[in-house]
Design a protein around this motif. Structure first.
Motif, PDB file in Angstrom:
ATOM      1  N   SER A   7      -3.285   0.812  -2.646  1.00  0.00           N
ATOM      2  CA  SER A   7      -3.066   0.994  -4.075  1.00  0.00           C
ATOM      3  C   SER A   7      -1.721   0.425  -4.471  1.00  0.00           C
ATOM      4  CB  SER A   7      -3.116   2.484  -4.424  1.00  0.00           C
ATOM      5  OG  SER A   7      -2.834   2.691  -5.788  1.00  0.00           O
ATOM      6  N   THR A  11      -0.905   6.631  -6.474  1.00  0.00           N
ATOM      7  CA  THR A  11      -2.098   7.443  -6.235  1.00  0.00           C
ATOM      8  C   THR A  11      -1.890   8.336  -5.011  1.00  0.00           C
ATOM      9  OG1 THR A  11      -3.079   5.686  -4.906  1.00  0.00           O
ATOM     10  CG2 THR A  11      -3.637   5.729  -7.243  1.00  0.00           C
ATOM     11  N   ASP A  49      -7.518   1.376  -8.576  1.00  0.00           N
ATOM     12  CA  ASP A  49      -6.288   1.443  -9.375  1.00  0.00           C
ATOM     13  C   ASP A  49      -6.593   1.423 -10.872  1.00  0.00           C
ATOM     14  OD1 ASP A  49      -4.525   1.688  -7.298  1.00  0.00           O
ATOM     15  OD2 ASP A  49      -4.137  -0.457  -7.114  1.00  0.00           O
TER      16      ASP A  49
END
Length: 455
Positions: A7, A11, A49
């Motif tokens: 990512s 996250t 994402d």
């Protein structure tokens, strides 16, 4: 179960796990993922994402990402800096369904834009191919090619993202129109009663089915009218019958409103109001509880074909009334014969039910006896009296006297009523024998049709 591990945003394990669950639920997301993975290897993490950027409370871009994620970083930076992104997040933030719809549209849009750049620019196409082949230094070359494409054609992507956001919002509105109730603002609460997988299934069906989208639009309009009719009916049928304790602001006694206005008694009023102990008028509607089902006998002969979508919006509005009144709703489509009644207990409808209703059209001629026999069976099985039958037709047919005698005996026993809506036909002869009330209208767009919403 798959899990997005890479990512370019802040996250965590929950974000990655939740997106993996969404991928499993949505055929459309899986389809986009499969196609995107043919263009660059980090496409699935990019989808994760895009979802996190729409769903999370405070998504933030990371600094110093690995070279293989540089393309994702550039694309997410572009998306998050876009003018409409913040406004769109007001719609998607902490909303699983809205964020999933947004992710679907954004992912599809970004992939489409990347494909267009590769088709128009050989350097971009070569860089992506080298990246897919795993050649050394390909990540940097692909990132440089993407940077040049964004600099040159970034405005095109912005316009595409704006359109994608609009489509996602419309998709949720359509699902709410189909599954929601009548009252404004009730759509989200109604949706939460439906499994997310089913919400996504319906949204994907809507995206492919123009007819279903038209039904959703008519259902939304009809439910607004139905709500207005029901509110007016409730107001007319309500009277004051003494005083009771409660916290219905509209029914508070004038003395209680005075208590609220006084600085001395305001705190005491607020305490009693919070505990439901303030004095108010005891209002009671004249209508009795425990009413029987709402039964819709809907003509689907060939001549009704051009009114099929609006007729189903009308059916869904009636069903929303049944749901509000906790009454069973029976749908009986008919032409030269009648289908077996489809009964939605307390007006509740699942996604597969919705798709079935949208796709059924019988065609053929017109017979009144068959749907009336089916309606009689529904009424006989109901433990409640006072059913409301809405009989809609644009045709003519005869009902024999023997059947009418049986019908009228059942009506006297069960106390049901029949409202017949005649669309574009002048003769009332065919429906007069079994109807309590007859309304003539040119089509479903005629305001006189809306009398049906007073059931």
């Amino acid at each position: 179960m798959r899990e997005t591990m890479n990512s370019v945003l802040n996250t965590d394990s929950y974000d990655r796990r939740r997106f993996s669950q969404l991928l499993e639920m949505s055929d459309k997301l899986k389809e986009i993922e499969k196609l995107g993975n043919k263009y660059f290897p980090s496409f699935q993490p990019l989808m994760g994402d895009l979802w996190a950027g729409l769903f999370k409370m405070k998504p933030e871009l990371l600094e110093g990402v690995p070279a293989e994620l540089e393309m994702n970083h550039q694309l997410m930076e572009k998306v998050m800096a876009d003018d409409g992104y913040s406004d769109f997040r007001e719609f998607t933030r902490l909303d699983d369904f809205a964020a999933a719809l947004g992710t679907t549209k954004y992912s599809e849009t970004v992939l489409c834009w990347v494909k267009e750049q590769a088709d128009q620019n050989q350097e971009m196409a070569d860089a992506l191919q080298q990246l897919m082949n795993g050649e050394q230094g390909a990540s940097q070359q692909a990132a440089e090619a993407l940077s040049a494409a964004l600099s040159q054609n970034g405005k095109t992507l912005s316009r595409m993202l704006s359109q994608a956001a609009q489509e996602a919002m419309e998709a949720k509105e359509n699902v709410q129109s189909l599954l929601g109730g009548m009252q404004a603002g009730s759509g989200d609460s109604e949706l939460k009663k439906v499994p997310l997988k089913d919400q996504l299934l319906l949204a994907e069906k809507l995206s492919r089915d123009k007819k279903l989208r038209e039904i959703a639009a008519w259902a939304g309009r009809m439910k607004v009218i139905a709500n207005r009719k029901q509110r007016s009916k409730h107001k007319d049928s309500t009277s004051r019958n003494g005083i009771r304790q409660g916290k219905d602001i509209e029914q508070l006694l004038p003395m209680e409103l005075g208590s609220y206005a006084s600085p001395i008694s305001k705190m005491d009023f607020l305490r009693r109001y919070a505990e439901g102990q303030t004095l108010q008028y005891d209002t009671k509607g004249h209508e009795q509880l425990g009413k029987g089902p709402i039964v819709l006998c809907l003509d689907q002969s060939g001549s009704m074909k051009n009114q099929d979508t609006i007729s189903k919006g009308f059916a869904l509005a009636l069903m929303s009334i049944a749901r509000k009144q906790r009454r069973d709703f029976a749908w009986i489509p008919f032409s030269s014969h009648a289908s077996d009644p489809i009964i939605y207990e307390r007006g509740k409808m699942g996604v597969q039910d919705m798709i079935q209703l949208a796709t059924v059209f019988l065609n053929g001629g017109t017979s009144f006896t068959s749907p009336l026999e089916k309606a009689a069976d529904v009424i006989k099985r109901s433990r409640f009296n006072q059913a409301d039958i809405i009989f809609v037709t644009d045709g003519e047919s005869r009902v024999n006297g023997e059947f009418l005698n049986t019908w009228n005996e059942l009506r006297e026993k069960k106390g049901f009523s029949v409202l017949s809506l005649l669309l574009g036909t002048e003769s009332i002869q065919g429906v007069r024998g079994f109807s309590n009330r007859i309304v003539k209208a040119s089509s479903f767009k005629d305001e006189s049709v809306y009398q049906a919403f007073e059931v």
